[in-house]
Write a protein that holds these residues in place. Structure first.
Motif, short mmCIF file in Angstrom:
data_model
loop_
_atom_site.label_atom_id
_atom_site.label_comp_id
_atom_site.label_asym_id
_atom_site.label_seq_id
_atom_site.Cartn_x
_atom_site.Cartn_y
_atom_site.Cartn_z
N UNK A 191 0.75 -1.01 -0.03
CA UNK A 191 -0.14 0.07 -0.07
C UNK A 191 0.83 1.19 0.02
N UNK A 192 1.60 1.43 -1.11
CA UNK A 192 2.66 2.65 -1.27
C UNK A 192 1.93 3.90 -1.17
N UNK A 193 2.52 4.95 -0.61
CA UNK A 193 2.51 5.99 -0.72
C UNK A 193 1.99 6.77 -2.22
N UNK A 194 0.70 7.12 -2.31
CA UNK A 194 0.60 7.83 -3.66
C UNK A 194 -0.02 6.80 -4.68
N UNK A 195 -0.37 5.64 -4.23
CA UNK A 195 -0.48 4.51 -5.19
C UNK A 195 -2.01 4.50 -5.51
N UNK A 196 -2.80 5.06 -4.50
CA UNK A 196 -4.24 4.88 -4.27
C UNK A 196 -4.92 3.47 -3.84
N UNK A 197 -3.91 2.71 -3.55
CA UNK A 197 -4.24 1.31 -3.00
C UNK A 197 -4.26 1.44 -1.38
N UNK A 198 -5.45 1.47 -1.02
CA UNK A 198 -6.01 1.64 0.61
C UNK A 198 -5.99 0.37 1.32
N UNK A 199 -5.91 0.43 2.42
CA UNK A 199 -6.12 -0.68 3.29
C UNK A 199 -7.54 -1.00 3.61
N UNK A 200 -7.98 -2.22 3.32
CA UNK A 200 -9.32 -2.59 3.49
C UNK A 200 -9.81 -3.23 4.97
N UNK A 201 -11.04 -3.43 5.12
CA UNK A 201 -11.65 -3.71 6.53
C UNK A 201 -10.99 -5.04 6.82
N UNK A 202 -10.79 -6.12 6.04
CA UNK A 202 -10.18 -7.18 6.71
C UNK A 202 -8.65 -7.36 6.78
N UNK A 203 -7.98 -6.30 6.26
CA UNK A 203 -6.39 -6.14 6.46
C UNK A 203 -6.06 -6.19 7.85
N UNK A 204 -4.86 -6.83 8.19
CA UNK A 204 -4.49 -6.79 9.31
C UNK A 204 -3.58 -5.72 9.69
N UNK A 205 -3.83 -4.85 10.71
CA UNK A 205 -3.30 -3.66 11.23
C UNK A 205 -1.71 -3.87 11.22
N UNK A 206 -0.94 -2.71 10.74
CA UNK A 206 0.52 -2.89 10.68
C UNK A 206 1.34 -1.92 11.06
N UNK A 207 0.47 -1.06 12.01
CA UNK A 207 1.28 0.13 12.68
C UNK A 207 1.13 -0.08 14.32
N UNK A 208 2.17 -0.27 14.74
CA UNK A 208 1.70 -0.21 16.32
C UNK A 208 2.93 0.76 16.85
N UNK A 209 3.34 1.90 16.06
CA UNK A 209 4.25 2.67 16.54
C UNK A 209 4.11 3.67 17.88
N UNK A 210 2.69 3.58 18.15
CA UNK A 210 2.18 4.59 19.28
C UNK A 210 1.51 3.45 20.24
N UNK A 211 1.68 3.52 21.51
CA UNK A 211 0.81 2.69 22.50
C UNK A 211 -0.58 2.86 22.29
N UNK A 212 -1.21 3.83 21.87
CA UNK A 212 -2.56 4.28 21.65
C UNK A 212 -2.99 3.31 20.53
N UNK A 213 -2.14 3.44 19.48
CA UNK A 213 -2.73 2.68 18.27
C UNK A 213 -2.40 1.13 18.42
N UNK A 214 -1.62 0.70 19.43
CA UNK A 214 -1.35 -0.76 19.65
C UNK A 214 -2.68 -1.07 20.57
#
Length: 367
Positions: A191-214
């Protein structure tokens, strides 16, 4: 008694019309309400909820099978909607109350703490709601960096509290609309920047950079097991109230420097009425709750300059420079809104919605 619930018109008031079964258009959502004393209907059901009062069965057609309605003890032909809201002191929670008043929906705010099961049960017993909407939780003050040093409090509200509310609602046969976050993804090779390919509802989260997001990713995964929950992934919320400090536009106009990265964002003026309609239709599952497309920080600020303050200026910095002034990394992503757009085709793109709902109503610069 059998009725067909079919949305026959998509407007911002979202009327929901009832038809006798033999007059309903094709491919509706069929709702079969059967009292315990009535003869059982011979239908194959998606799910059932039995209470002391009645058993309700929802059957979805092939068109709506992926947007299943939960068989709640909600409003029927002789029972009006009544919402129980959580998050009274929050921004979105307050706006939901305003919307209920405007639409003539009876509502009350829950007073119980989300992690306290007994207090939630008391709220439900007192309010006797048809639906529960949760906009409570911890985001941190002044921002999510707060969560990095308050991890137990963040878990208690965002994980334990949300799960407890979902469980209590299910035990009472109630749909829960949960306002969550889409800040659980970041651009990657698929899902590269500028590609227009967005994350879908069934996709597994890949960002845990913040404890809030985790914590948000954790609770979303667990809530997938609750068939009574409608999870709405909100991102970088914006409203026409440019004085609100929680408003994304208000935030970035006050920063000394901003990054410039395209992101999916949520225009609350357009999407919160849709959330009310989703509750009325008993829609469940995970939904990317943003306007279609992306917009960058610089594009938003340029609109602010064009419509609000012609003398406004700003400075940019990159992610490496940003990392020096924040505690936790921030999520940047594009969410795929195909699912939401299919159900609400009138939904505007992010840039169109910004102009219509935010900048035109606040215009101070002559066209």
């Amino acid at each position: 008694m059998q009725i067909m619930c079919v949305p026959i018109q998509y407007t911002h008031s979202y009327p929901l019309y009832m038809y006798p079964r033999n007059l309903a258009p094709e491919n509706p959502i069929l709702l079969s309400f059967t009292t315990e004393k009535s003869q059982k209907q011979k239908y194959t059901t998606n799910s059932e909820v039995k209470t002391n009062r009645k058993t309700q069965r929802f059957i979805t057609s092939s068109v709506s099978a992926s947007y299943m309605g939960f068989p709640t003890n909600g409003a029927g032909a002789n029972k009006p909607f009544k919402f129980l809201l959580y998050g009274k002191t929050g921004w979105i929670g307050g706006l939901l109350g305003d919307l209920c008043r405007a639409q003539g929906i009876e509502f009350s705010y829950g007073s119980g703490r989300l992690e306290n099961r007994a207090s939630l049960e008391a709220d439900i017993a007192a309010a006797k709601p048809t639906h529960v909407l949760n906009a409570a939780g911890v985001t941190g003050r002044p921002n999510v960096d707060w969560c990095e040093s308050h991890k137990v409090e963040t878990i208690r509200a965002n994980v334990v509290g949300t799960l407890t509310l979902a469980d209590v609602c299910r035990e009472n046969g109630l749909l829960l609309v949960n306002f969550a976050t889409g800040c659980i993804f970041e651009y990657d090779k698929d899902h590269p920047l500028g590609s227009g390919i967005g994350f879908k509802e069934e996709d597994t989260p890949n960002f845990i950079g913040s404890f809030y997001s985790k914590t948000k990713a954790m609770v979303e995964d667990l809530l997938r097991n609750y068939d009574n929950v409608c999870t709405l992934r909100v991102r970088m919320p914006i409203s026409s109230d440019l004085s609100n400090p929680r408003n994304f536009i208000t935030k970035i106009t006050r920063y000394d420097k901003v990054v410039d990265i395209p992101n999916s964002m949520t225009i609350l003026d357009e999407l919160l009425p849709i959330s009310i309609e989703m509750a009325k239709r008993n829609l469940t599952g995970i939904w990317n709750f943003t306007n279609p497309g992306v917009v960058s920080h610089n594009e938003v600020l340029q609109m602010y300059k064009d419509y609000i303050d012609p003398n406004f200026s700003w400075k940019n910095f990159d992610l490496e420079e940003q990392a020096k002034v924040i505690v936790a990394p921030r999520s940047n992503n594009e969410l795929d809104t195909t699912k939401l757009k299919n159900v609400f085709p009138e939904l505007l793109s992010i840039k169109e919605s910004l102009v219509k709902y935010v900048f035109q109503p606040n215009r101070k610069v002559n066209a």
